[in-house]
Design an enzyme around this catalytic site. Structure first.
Site, PDB file in Angstrom:
ATOM      1  CE  LYS A  51      -3.833   2.051   2.666  1.00 20.17           C
ATOM      2  NZ  LYS A  51      -4.666   1.914   3.895  1.00 20.17           N
TER       3      LYS A  51
ATOM      4  CB  SER B 298      -8.028   3.700   3.037  1.00 22.57           C
ATOM      5  OG  SER B 298      -7.147   3.109   3.972  1.00 22.57           O
TER       6      SER B 298
ATOM      7  CB  SER C 196      -8.160   0.853   5.987  1.00 24.60           C
ATOM      8  OG  SER C 196      -8.861   2.068   6.038  1.00 24.60           O
TER       9      SER C 196
END
Ligand SMILES: [Zn+2]
Lengths: 488, 501
Positions: A79, A154, A178
């Site tokens: 990420k 997210s 997330s």
């Protein structure tokens, strides 16, 4: 099925037997990215040459008979909130568009030691603020199961990359759900570790007291392996806990005897999609069939979790994001007349609207005259939420809940309704507030073919129990074998 | 009408740790190489996290102990948030509502000085807390509008903020407090307190209580004078404020509460304070607990360990030296006030010389004068305490005269070259070369006296007639004849001989 979509145990045995090289696997991932990612949009940056070079080194060492690390050539996507030395680390924000991290996060060091191939950086909501990955300043990520829908957020890019078989493993970060929320919406496994289990050093902070890095994988074994690789104390993170890391991958296949699973009535309240509820009940029946007992529990302060979260997280964020002022690094406005204008113009241009919204919320909550009523009150309720869990784990080993109140929503459906968007984290947020670990595991599909997940929560540092319990369900079901439709 | 000046000081002291308070970077003063002592943590890079430097906390605790503060068993870190280019994270890690120490004092003892008695005062300490220093901005002063520069070498240096009660009553007392504070902290070796390098910085809060003739008490608005960079400037700025605030009150009648607290700077060249458009004014720092750091639990065992490592405080040393060597408060004030090494030097001299008063005279006069002339610290001074003690012991033992000792002292110092360490052997050498050994052969002295008395019948008669002073030239002549004789002994012998005549 493409090679990166094979079960982790299969990939590892192919790698170890020499039938598959790390270079082949990495190349297969890169091929899959070029075939799939134009429509999915999971990756923000990929450096094929660098990844292949890492893979080549690993293959060389394997050929020399060296003992390799735990991940032994498995590619991992990262990420874009985690600093990887020499790569642009944007947090999906204009603010950090050109920020090249000058150092490795602790988890990146760990991955290098474990002989992972670092495959690329994945899309996310800007500064990890959001539940749909729509808040990225760069691109929309689509759910591989239905390209009209969001992968969640997210960490939507990391979840979608695994779901679309572009990479077998990925890292996300989880501040209010997330990791677990997109895992559930994309039919992959995702785990948020106990606060302090994984070092946050090099994780670009959203809300420091809630953030944790965690793994995504196609299956529970991959999740266990990746967690084992990244967990452990780090002297550079004062909040990391010096506790030995169990060999999660070794105990994974041992079923838990006499498992007591708590079911909280607060988790099956109005607003829960009936198909989601049915899949959770179905999973619970599987556990019962394996000898587990179900026990009704109460988490009376659960109803305040979203409210508490949206005071604590923005408060910390308003402070954590103060450093992006255009002075030392990051975006600086081209036009300004004074120092104050340089700040406001740089920040005004560099941040997206959701980030600005949360900075304003947090700034307000911490302001003189409001602090006691908001921030301090929220901390007190946060303690009560933790107490609820402590009490519950006196009676049960695990708590089972839905991951998301509904299956994946459509892209654009909630962007103009932030409150509804915030409520999509209703089941995941309290684990961050309490600091406890949680896992999202595949639990079926809606009538429309959209993935549904089951969340299991445990007491602090009981990740091993979560993984073994998730594996029990996985062994009895076939959901994890289904793969999202691929292009071409 | 009369006025009382009310002063409270906020002092920032850099602790002399090797590394910064939340990262491993060097704290060395290095203004000519900006931004080299930095890392992701003190640059405030994304993802970097602070880790408390245990040594910084230990020095802070020592400081608090010296200030007689109560040390909290539980303390935490807070973020003080404001935007400024020298503050890379947009917040300073500091301590807000739970400082690690509170409620102490610094004792200013009454002092006998040649000018008279300076009254004592106990200055309360409200709190002392630990925080990180900011970097340093340099602005273009050429007027050409060039960019400002930021140096983050200093960012993250451990800083203790010491806030006094408004207990100080005059500018000179404020200065005394600062001097005592600096002495205390340098004694403990927690800080070098070098104001030029910014390791001790001072802000002063000051106002007046005006007692009118009709019995009313009126307080003037409080003014904070910031960034005073020398003790002298603290004193001058406060003296200026005393005058200015009185005049201001006479002009406007403004009292405390009528206007907001004002922040002023001090222009040392013009000797005036001036109003600053304060970034501080009405600011809300939005303090909240830093989630990146864990609270510190301070155990009794830990405090005991730190206490064990403390040296004697200056105030205790003054008391001990005064009692041990029968010295005046003025003398011990001078000795202890020169710093720990100087006091240790004195003690060695006094012990080896077996005479405290004598050691005091030499150390506070001869040694200090020489140090000042040479621009040396006591550590750099070529004569060690053991050597001077040895020399003075020869006076005590009546092996040489004070006058001869001074000659040896001067010779020792004038004939040394850089880096040479002098020893007692050097003293022997000089005494031998110059024939300064005290003659104790009374036979030689008796002969010389007899000769001198015979040659000076007039002086003898004057002395006998009651002119005590007349004996001086006789002593001089005998001393000339017998080098190294003890003048006091010669004087006595001459008086005795004349008495027998
Ligand atoms: Zn540093």
């Amino acid at each position: 099925m493409s090679t990166p979509g094979l079960p982790i145990s299969e990939l590892l045995s192919l790698l170890n037997s020499g039938k598959l090289t790390a270079v082949d696997l990495t190349q297969a991932c890169l091929d899959q990215i070029s075939r799939q990612d134009a429509r999915v949009g999971a990756f923000l940056s990929v450096d094929p040459a660098a990844s292949l070079e890492q893979a080549r080194q690993i293959d060389k060492r394997r050929a020399r008979g060296e003992t390799l690390g735990l991940l032994a050539g498995l590619p991992v996507a990262i990420k874009d909130v985690i600093c990887q030395k020499g790569t642009v680390t944007t947090c999906a924000s204009r603010m950090l568009e050109k920020f090249v991290a000058p150092y490795d996060a602790h988890v990146i060091e760990k991955l290098r030691k474990a002989d992972a191939v670092l495959l690329g950086k994945t899309n996310m909501d800007e500064f990890a603020m959001g539940s749909s990955t729509e808040n990225s300043a760069y691109q929309v990520t689509r759910n591989p199961w239905d390209l009209e829908r969001t992968p969640g957020g997210s960490s939507g890019g990391s979840a979608a990359a695994v779901a679309a078989q572009m990479v077998p493993l990925s890292l996300g970060s989880d501040t209010g759900g997330s990791i677990r929320q997109p895992a559930g919406l994309c039919s992959v496994v995702g785990l948020k570790p106990t606060y302090g289990r994984v070092s946050r050093y090099g994780l670009i902070a959203y809300a420091s007291s809630l953030d944790q890095i965690g793994p995504f994988a196609q299956d529970v074994r991959g999740t266990a392996l990746l967690l084992e690789a990244i967990a452990g104390a780090d002297s550079r993170d004062s909040t990391s806990v010096p506790k030995d890391v169990p060999r999660y991958s070794q105990t994974l296949e041992q079923p838990l005897q006499g498992l007591r699973i708590g079911v909280a009535r607060e988790h099956f309240a109005p607003g829960l999609d009936p198909e989601v509820e049915r899949s959770v009940r179905e999973a619970l029946r599987v556990y019962e069939s394996l000898g587990a007992t179900l026990q009704e529990i109460s988490l009376p302060h659960q109803k305040y979790a979203v409210a508490v979260y949206y005071i604590v997280a923005p408060s910390e964020a308003s402070s954590n994001l103060a450093r992006y002022d255009g002075v030392h690094y990051g975006h600086r406005a081209a036009q300004f007349d004074s120092m104050v204008e340089m700040y406001s113009a740089s920040r005004g241009e560099g941040f997206g609207s959701e980030v600005k919204r949360r900075i304003m919320l947090g700034t307000y909550a911490l302001s003189a005259g409001y602090y006691d009523a908001y921030y301090l009150k929220a901390l007190k309720v946060r303690r009560l939420i933790r107490n609820d869990f402590d009490a519950a784990f006196q009676q049960v080993d695990l708590i089972a809940t839905p991951v998301n109140p509904t299956p994946a929503f459509k892209i654009g459906e909630l962007v103009n309704d932030p409150l509804a968007m915030y409520l999509s984290d209703i089941y995941t947020i309290s684990a961050n507030l309490a600091g406890i670990p949680g896992i999202s595991v595949q639990a079926g599909f809606s009538s429309g073919g959209l993935p549904l997940g089951l969340q299991l929560l445990a007491a602090p540092f009981e990740e091993e129990r979560l993984l073994r319990a998730a594996r029990m369900l996985e062994r009895e079901t076939e959901w994890h074998r289904r793969r999202a439709p691929l292009a071409g | 009408m009369h006025t009382t000046t009310i002063i409270g000081l906020e002092v920032h002291v850099q602790l002399q740790t090797k590394t910064k308070v939340f990262c491993g970077c060097s704290t060395a003063f290095n203004p000519s190489n900006p931004n080299v002592q930095t890392c992701p943590v003190c640059l405030g890079l994304p993802g970097a996290l602070p880790v408390l430097n245990g040594e910084a906390f230990r020095l802070a605790v020592k400081t608090a102990m010296a200030l007689k503060c109560a040390i909290s068993p539980y303390t935490k870190w807070d973020r003080k948030q404001y935007y400024y280019p020298d503050l890379p994270k947009g917040y300073q890690i500091s301590q807000y509502d739970l400082p690690f120490s509170e409620d102490g004092f610094v004792e200013l003892e009454p002092q006998e000085t040649p000018e008279g008695t300076v009254p004592g005062r106990r200055v309360g300490i409200i709190r002392a807390h630990l925080e990180e220093d900011a970097g340093k901005n340099t602005h273009d002063e050429t007027g050409r509008g060039l960019d400002s520069q930021v140096d983050l070498n200093r960012a993250g240096t451990p800083l203790v903020e010491i806030v006094s009660q408004p207990d100080l009553r005059s500018p000179s007392e404020a200065r005394r407090y600062l001097e005592e504070l600096r002495l205390l902290l340098t004694y403990l070796e927690v800080s070098d307190c070098n104001m030029q390098e910014g390791s001790l910085r001072c802000d002063a809060n000051v106002n007046l209580h005006i007692h009118t003739d009709d019995g009313h008490k009126i307080a003037t608005p409080i003014v904070e004078v910031k960034n005073l960079n020398s003790f002298r400037n603290v004193e001058l700025a406060l003296e200026y404020e005393e005058k200015r605030q009185l005049e201001q009150w006479q002009k406007t009648g403004q009292k405390i509460g009528d206007v907001a607290k004002e922040t002023r700077g001090f222009d040392a060249t013009r000797g005036v304070t001036f109003a600053q458009r304060g970034k501080e004014e009405a600011s809300d720092y939005r303090y909240f607990p830093d989630p990146d750091l864990t609270p510190v639990i301070v155990s009794e065992t830990y405090l005991d360990e730190v206490r064990q490592s403390l040296c004697e405080f200056p105030a205790d040393r003054r008391k001990r030296l005064a009692a041990a060597w029968q010295l005046s408060s003025y003398d011990v004030g001078v000795i202890v006030g020169q710093g720990r090494e100087f006091a240790e030097f004195f003690e060695e001299v006094a012990q080896l010389g077996h005479d405290g008063k004598q050691a005091c005279n030499w150390v506070t006069q001869d040694v200090l004068r020489e140090m000042n002339e040479r621009g040396q610290t006591i550590r750099e001074f070529p004569l060690r305490g053991a050597v001077l003690g040895n020399l003075l012991n020869r006076i005590t033992q009546k092996q040489i005269t004070i006058k001869s000792a001074r000659e040896v002292f001067a010779t020792l110092l004038s004939e040394t070259h850089a880096g040479q360490v002098l020893s007692a052997q050097n003293i022997d050498q000089i005494i031998a070369e110059k024939g300064l050994a005290l003659v104790t052969d009374t036979g030689a002295i008796d002969t010389a006296i007899a000769e001198v008395l015979a040659k000076n019948p007039k002086i003898v008669a004057d002395f006998k007639g009651g002119k005590q002073g007349a004996i001086g030239p006789l002593v001089g002549q005998v001393m000339k004849a017998v080098k190294g004789a003890d003048p006091a002994a010669v004087r006595n012998l001459i008086a005795e001989k004349i008495g027998q005549m």
